[in-house]
Write an enzyme that holds these catalytic residues in place. Structure first.
Site, PDB file in Angstrom:
ATOM      1  N   TYR A 176       0.438 -39.011  21.092  1.00  0.00           N
ATOM      2  CA  TYR A 176       0.785 -40.168  21.915  1.00  0.00           C
ATOM      3  C   TYR A 176       0.288 -41.463  21.273  1.00  0.00           C
ATOM      4  O   TYR A 176      -0.713 -42.032  21.686  1.00  0.00           O
ATOM      5  CB  TYR A 176       0.169 -39.986  23.306  1.00  0.00           C
ATOM      6  CG  TYR A 176       0.580 -41.028  24.328  1.00  0.00           C
ATOM      7  CD1 TYR A 176       1.886 -41.101  24.790  1.00  0.00           C
ATOM      8  CD2 TYR A 176      -0.349 -41.926  24.832  1.00  0.00           C
ATOM      9  CE1 TYR A 176       2.256 -42.058  25.719  1.00  0.00           C
ATOM     10  CE2 TYR A 176       0.008 -42.876  25.769  1.00  0.00           C
ATOM     11  CZ  TYR A 176       1.306 -42.943  26.204  1.00  0.00           C
ATOM     12  OH  TYR A 176       1.674 -43.888  27.126  1.00  0.00           O
ATOM     13  N   ARG A 181       4.327 -48.533  22.041  1.00  0.00           N
ATOM     14  CA  ARG A 181       4.339 -47.443  23.021  1.00  0.00           C
ATOM     15  C   ARG A 181       4.553 -47.976  24.441  1.00  0.00           C
ATOM     16  O   ARG A 181       4.210 -49.095  24.757  1.00  0.00           O
ATOM     17  CB  ARG A 181       2.988 -46.704  22.935  1.00  0.00           C
ATOM     18  CG  ARG A 181       2.911 -45.409  23.704  1.00  0.00           C
ATOM     19  CD  ARG A 181       1.527 -44.791  23.519  1.00  0.00           C
ATOM     20  NE  ARG A 181       0.481 -45.555  24.201  1.00  0.00           N
ATOM     21  CZ  ARG A 181      -0.818 -45.417  23.946  1.00  0.00           C
ATOM     22  NH1 ARG A 181      -1.236 -44.594  23.008  1.00  0.00           N
ATOM     23  NH2 ARG A 181      -1.697 -46.134  24.616  1.00  0.00           N
ATOM     24  N   ASP A 182       5.083 -47.094  25.303  1.00  0.00           N
ATOM     25  CA  ASP A 182       5.318 -47.444  26.707  1.00  0.00           C
ATOM     26  C   ASP A 182       6.151 -48.722  26.817  1.00  0.00           C
ATOM     27  O   ASP A 182       5.763 -49.672  27.495  1.00  0.00           O
ATOM     28  CB  ASP A 182       3.988 -47.598  27.452  1.00  0.00           C
ATOM     29  CG  ASP A 182       3.793 -46.514  28.490  1.00  0.00           C
ATOM     30  OD1 ASP A 182       4.511 -45.508  28.439  1.00  0.00           O
ATOM     31  OD2 ASP A 182       2.918 -46.667  29.370  1.00  0.00           O
ATOM     32  N   SER A 188      -0.189 -48.599  29.656  1.00  0.00           N
ATOM     33  CA  SER A 188      -0.675 -47.807  28.527  1.00  0.00           C
ATOM     34  C   SER A 188      -0.100 -48.271  27.195  1.00  0.00           C
ATOM     35  O   SER A 188       0.217 -47.471  26.328  1.00  0.00           O
ATOM     36  CB  SER A 188      -0.378 -46.325  28.767  1.00  0.00           C
ATOM     37  OG  SER A 188      -1.091 -45.852  29.874  1.00  0.00           O
ATOM     38  N   ASP A 228       7.182 -40.212  27.668  1.00  0.00           N
ATOM     39  CA  ASP A 228       7.972 -41.388  28.054  1.00  0.00           C
ATOM     40  C   ASP A 228       8.887 -41.950  26.968  1.00  0.00           C
ATOM     41  O   ASP A 228       9.851 -42.637  27.287  1.00  0.00           O
ATOM     42  CB  ASP A 228       7.095 -42.549  28.552  1.00  0.00           C
ATOM     43  CG  ASP A 228       6.393 -42.238  29.855  1.00  0.00           C
ATOM     44  OD1 ASP A 228       6.675 -41.187  30.444  1.00  0.00           O
ATOM     45  OD2 ASP A 228       5.537 -43.040  30.267  1.00  0.00           O
ATOM     46  N   ASP A 406      -4.243 -43.885  35.987  1.00  0.00           N
ATOM     47  CA  ASP A 406      -2.915 -44.212  35.464  1.00  0.00           C
ATOM     48  C   ASP A 406      -2.814 -45.653  35.003  1.00  0.00           C
ATOM     49  O   ASP A 406      -2.096 -45.963  34.055  1.00  0.00           O
ATOM     50  CB  ASP A 406      -1.853 -43.985  36.537  1.00  0.00           C
ATOM     51  CG  ASP A 406      -1.660 -42.525  36.869  1.00  0.00           C
ATOM     52  OD1 ASP A 406      -1.827 -41.687  35.976  1.00  0.00           O
ATOM     53  OD2 ASP A 406      -1.350 -42.220  38.034  1.00  0.00           O
TER      54      ASP A 406
END
Length: 451
Positions: A176, A181-182, A188, A228, A406
């Site tokens: 990850y 990212r995201d 995140s 994701d 989260d």
């Protein structure tokens, strides 16, 4: 979505005479932080990421607590072989379920978190239930390149324990760290930027994981690949950051598949969940994307299938549809998997699945299906098992280590996502990946089946 807390340097202990202190599991530092930088007695200020430092009990090293590899809730066939003996990574995957016959390694880091959290629970019954969570196998998230050496530590420990017990060890990880990212969220955001050599940095990150795994060919590794990322390429290309990341995501995932395949890592690409890719309009495009990437990577033998419901709350098989799922006939993960599998198979993609049920113990608790951040009233769900009730599903797993946050509810944080400030999100909440004590206590209390 949660991402595993970074294991970085410890701050110095603050003298006890300072009156203003942050409580255990409270914030004690980070960019823009103007509050207390000292911690309550018995806790230490630990740097988690540039945005957040957290007061954690004690100052034990992440690997200081031994953990048994035997998990009574996971169906494992007995074996008489010793853990080890091979000197090179296997190049031929087992034809069947990669979890069968293996003892799943328990994360020492998560065990430390659980032990510290249980110590703060006064009710003896709830404390005992909380401690039992340390014996449930979860995945370890490698969300920054600095954590890759820790994989070697875990693999060495798993190998040693397996040899001593005469079993075969399996370590579960999450890959990850894609650049940008995201792309459709904020909680995140990762360390690499596409504009700043991000794809090359990501390839180095993958290479470092591979180097660690190569040293321990006697330990089987199962990986969830980039939660994701690919799902965002199916539904969120209208978001500029996702559109700009499309090429890098595909290249990065392809590279990860190819390189991890060389050291025999069993891979499950992340496939969102029923409320994301399970809608009828999304199924075919999703299957086409997974199949095209698999083919482009050379159909790696160790790509086993897909992971669903990672860090989410959907039931595997709901007794009745949650009202928020109205309009989608695939209202739980089993319906989603049954609908997607034939489309994958028809295009040559291996249609095997693992399903995260770590926080799916309580249903009908969200205001909207897309609400994912620290949802109020959640509980730990079905423990990891190979008794899945479906030939398509290899294992029920806990990918998300329950209790790790989260995303923050602090609207002034650079990583604040509006989902974490909604009415069905538990508040106040710390930064993503850091410990959320009150939420962990809720997961324990509401666990179904009960702990």
């Amino acid at each position: 979505m949660l991402k595993f807390a970074a294991l970085l340097s410890l701050a110095s202990l603050i003298p006890a005479f300072v009156e203003a202190v942050s409580p255990v599991y409270g914030q004690c530092g980070g960019q823009g932080w103007s509050g207390d930088t000292t911690c309550a007695s018995g806790s230490t200020c630990v740097v988690s990421n540039p945005y957040y430092s957290q007061c954690l009990p004690g100052a034990a090293s992440p690997s200081s607590t031994p953990a048994s590899t035997v998990n009574p809730t996971t169906t494992i066939k007995p074996t008489t072989t010793s853990g080890g003996g091979s000197t090179t990574p296997t190049t031929t995957p087992d034809a069947g379920n990669p979890f069968t016959g293996y003892s799943i390694y328990l994360s020492p880091y998560y065990a430390d978190e659980i032990t510290a959290a249980a110590a703060l629970i006064s009710d003896s019954t709830q404390k005992a239930k909380a401690l039992s969570v340390a014996k449930v196998p979860t995945f370890t998230w490698f969300d920054v390149i600095a954590k890759t050496p820790q994989l070697g530590t875990y693999l060495a420990d798993a190998s040693s324990q397996a040899k001593a017990a005469g079993t075969k060890a399996l370590v579960q990880i999450v890959v990850y760290d894609l650049p940008d990212r995201d792309c459709a969220a904020l909680a995140s955001n990762g360390e690499f930027s596409i504009a700043n050599n991000g794809l090359a940095n990501y390839e180095q990150y993958i290479d470092q994981l591979v180097a660690q795994i190569k040293q321990y060919p006697d330990v089987r590794v199962v990986a969830v690949i980039e939660p994701d990322s690919l799902a965002n390429l199916v539904t969120n290309l209208n978001v500029a950051k996702c559109a700009n990341a499309q090429t890098a995501y595909k290249a990065g995932v392809t590279y990860a598949m190819q390189q991890l395949n060389t050291v025999g890592v069993y891979m499950y690409l992340d496939a969102g969940h029923a409320g994301w890719l399970g809608w009828s309009a999304n199924l075919a495009p999703a299957a086409q994307l997974f199949a095209s990437l698999y083919t482009a990577a050379g159909s790696p033998k160790f790509v086993r299938g897909l992971a669903t419901n990672v860090a989410n709350y959907n039931a595997l098989s709901a007794s009745s549809p949650d009202p928020i799922t109205q309009g989608n006939s695939n209202y739980d993960e089993l319906h989603y998997i049954n609908a997607l599998a034939p489309m994958l198979s028809s295009q040559g993609f291996p249609a095997h699945f693992i399903v995260d049920q770590g926080r799916s113990g309580v249903q009908n608790i969200r205001s909207q299906w897309g609400d994912w951040c620290n949802v109020k009233g959640a509980g730990f769900g079905t423990r990891p098992t190979l008794n899945t009730g479906s030939s398509l599903i290899d294992s029920i797993v806990w990918v998300k280590p329950g209790g790790e946050c989260d995303g923050t509810s602090n609207s002034s944080s650079p990583r604040y996502d509006a989902h974490c400030g909604q009415s069905d999100a538990a508040q106040p909440a710390p930064e993503a990946g850091t410990w959320f004590q009150d939420y962990f206590a809720t997961l324990v209390k509401n666990a179904s089946p009960a702990l």
